[in-house]
Scaffold this active site. Sequence first.
Site, PDB file in Angstrom:
ATOM      1  N   LYS A  67       0.812  -1.216   0.000  1.00 19.71           N
ATOM      2  CA  LYS A  67       0.000   0.000   0.000  1.00 19.71           C
ATOM      3  C   LYS A  67       0.845   1.266   0.000  1.00 19.71           C
ATOM      4  CE  LYS A  67      -4.347  -2.059   1.204  1.00 19.71           C
ATOM      5  NZ  LYS A  67      -5.393  -2.344   2.172  1.00 19.71           N
ATOM      6  N   ARG A  78      -3.417 -10.155   4.897  1.00 22.30           N
ATOM      7  CA  ARG A  78      -3.812 -10.312   3.487  1.00 22.30           C
ATOM      8  C   ARG A  78      -2.695  -9.730   2.623  1.00 22.30           C
ATOM      9  NH1 ARG A  78      -5.896  -7.023  -0.354  1.00 22.30           N
ATOM     10  NH2 ARG A  78      -7.428  -7.897  -1.797  1.00 22.30           N
TER      11      ARG A  78
HETATM   12  N1  PMM Z   1      -7.381  -4.005   0.735  1.00 22.73           N
HETATM   13  C1  PMM Z   1      -7.663  -4.059  -0.582  1.00 22.73           C
HETATM   14  C2  PMM Z   1      -8.639  -4.937  -1.063  1.00 22.73           C
HETATM   15  N2  PMM Z   1      -9.312  -5.754  -0.226  1.00 22.73           N
HETATM   16  N3  PMM Z   1      -9.713  -6.572   1.947  1.00 22.73           N
HETATM   17  C3  PMM Z   1      -9.462  -6.533   3.261  1.00 22.73           C
HETATM   18  N4  PMM Z   1     -10.129  -7.353   4.101  1.00 22.73           N
HETATM   19  N5  PMM Z   1      -8.531  -5.684   3.786  1.00 22.73           N
HETATM   20  C4  PMM Z   1      -7.813  -4.824   3.006  1.00 22.73           C
HETATM   21  O1  PMM Z   1      -6.994  -4.056   3.547  1.00 22.73           O
HETATM   22  C5  PMM Z   1      -8.062  -4.826   1.600  1.00 22.73           C
HETATM   23  C6  PMM Z   1      -9.028  -5.731   1.107  1.00 22.73           C
HETATM   24  C7  PMM Z   1      -6.924  -3.181  -1.550  1.00 22.73           C
HETATM   25  O2  PMM Z   1      -5.741  -3.767  -1.975  1.00 22.73           O
HETATM   26  P1  PMM Z   1      -5.470  -4.467  -3.433  1.00 22.73           P
HETATM   27  O3  PMM Z   1      -6.137  -3.586  -4.482  1.00 22.73           O
HETATM   28  O4  PMM Z   1      -3.986  -4.443  -3.548  1.00 22.73           O
HETATM   29  O5  PMM Z   1      -6.041  -5.845  -3.409  1.00 22.73           O
END
Ligand code: PMM
Length: 271
Positions: free
Chosen positions: A208, A252
Site C-alpha cells: 500500500k 492479506r
Molecule cells: N485491501 C484491498 C482490497 N481488499 N480486503 C481486506 N479485508 N482488507 C484490506 O486491507 C483490503 C481488502 C486493496 O488492496 P489491493 O487492491 O492491492 O487488493
Amino acid sequence: MTGIWGIVNVTPDSFSDGGRYFDPERAIAHGLSLCEDGATVLDVGGESTRPGSERVDPAVEEQRVVPVIQELAAQGIPVSVDTLNASTAVAAVRAGARIVNDVSGGLADPEMLSAVAESGADFAIGHWRGPSDDMYALAEYSRAAREVAGELRERIEKAAAAGIAPARLIVDPGIGFAKAGAQNWDVLRGLADITALGYRVLIGTSRKLFLADTLRQARGLGALEEIDEARRDLATAVTSALAVRHGVWAVRVHNVAATRDALAIAHAWEG
Ligand code: PMM
C-alpha cells in the site's frame, strides 16, 4: 500461527497487480502457486478498490470471480470473495467461497448483511467511510485507532442484528481506506483497540501507498520516485511480522512466500 490470505485479483486495474491475472486460467494458476507458498485462504476479487477507482457492474464482477472460485474451492482450498456487492457474494458462496470479505463492512450495499446471514459464510468486516473515488476527503481522525474500533463496533452490531453469528465475524481496520499516510500508522500502532473488540482480526497492508511513502521518506526521495514491488513486499513482510505481536489472526498479502518467512521468524521469536 497467523494465517495468510493470498490475494487473487481478477481485475484489469488493481492497485499493484492489475491485469496480471485477468484471465481465469492465469488467476487459478496464481492462486494455486500462492497455496504452495503457504496461503491459508485465497481472497478472490473482481473489482479494484484502489484509490480513485471506478465501480464495476456487479454482473461483470460476478463473471470474473465465479469460475476462479469454483475451481479453487473444488480443490478444497478455503476461498474468500472480496466484494462490495451482495449479488456477487451470494454467487461466490454458491460457487464454494466460505468467507465474504467486504471492505465496506456492509455499508456499500444495503442487501449485503442479510445476504451473508442467509449464506452461512463467514464475514470479514472492513472499516470504510465511503467509496474509493473520494475516500481521502473522509480521512479525518483525532484518535484514529479508537475511532476505527468504534465504527467497527457499529458495523458488528448491524451484522449481528441481521443474523450473522459473532463466531462468523472477522474485523479489519481497513488500512488505506479513508486513511491517509500517517493515519495508517496511527491505526497499526493502536491495533490493541481493534483486537480488544474480541473478534478475529485481519489486516491488509500489502504494497500500500503508505508503505512506499515511508520508504521514500527514509531515503529522502521525492514523492514521484518509484518504490518497486520487491521493496514494497519487504515492507509488507515486516508489517506481517509485527502483526504477530498484536495477536492478529491473519494478514492479506500479494507475496505469500515473503510473509510466510517473516511469520516463521516472528513466531520463532515469540516461542
Ligand atoms: N485491501 C484491498 C482490497 N481488499 N480486503 C481486506 N479485508 N482488507 C484490506 O486491507 C483490503 C481488502 C486493496 O488492496 P489491493 O487492491 O492491492 O487488493
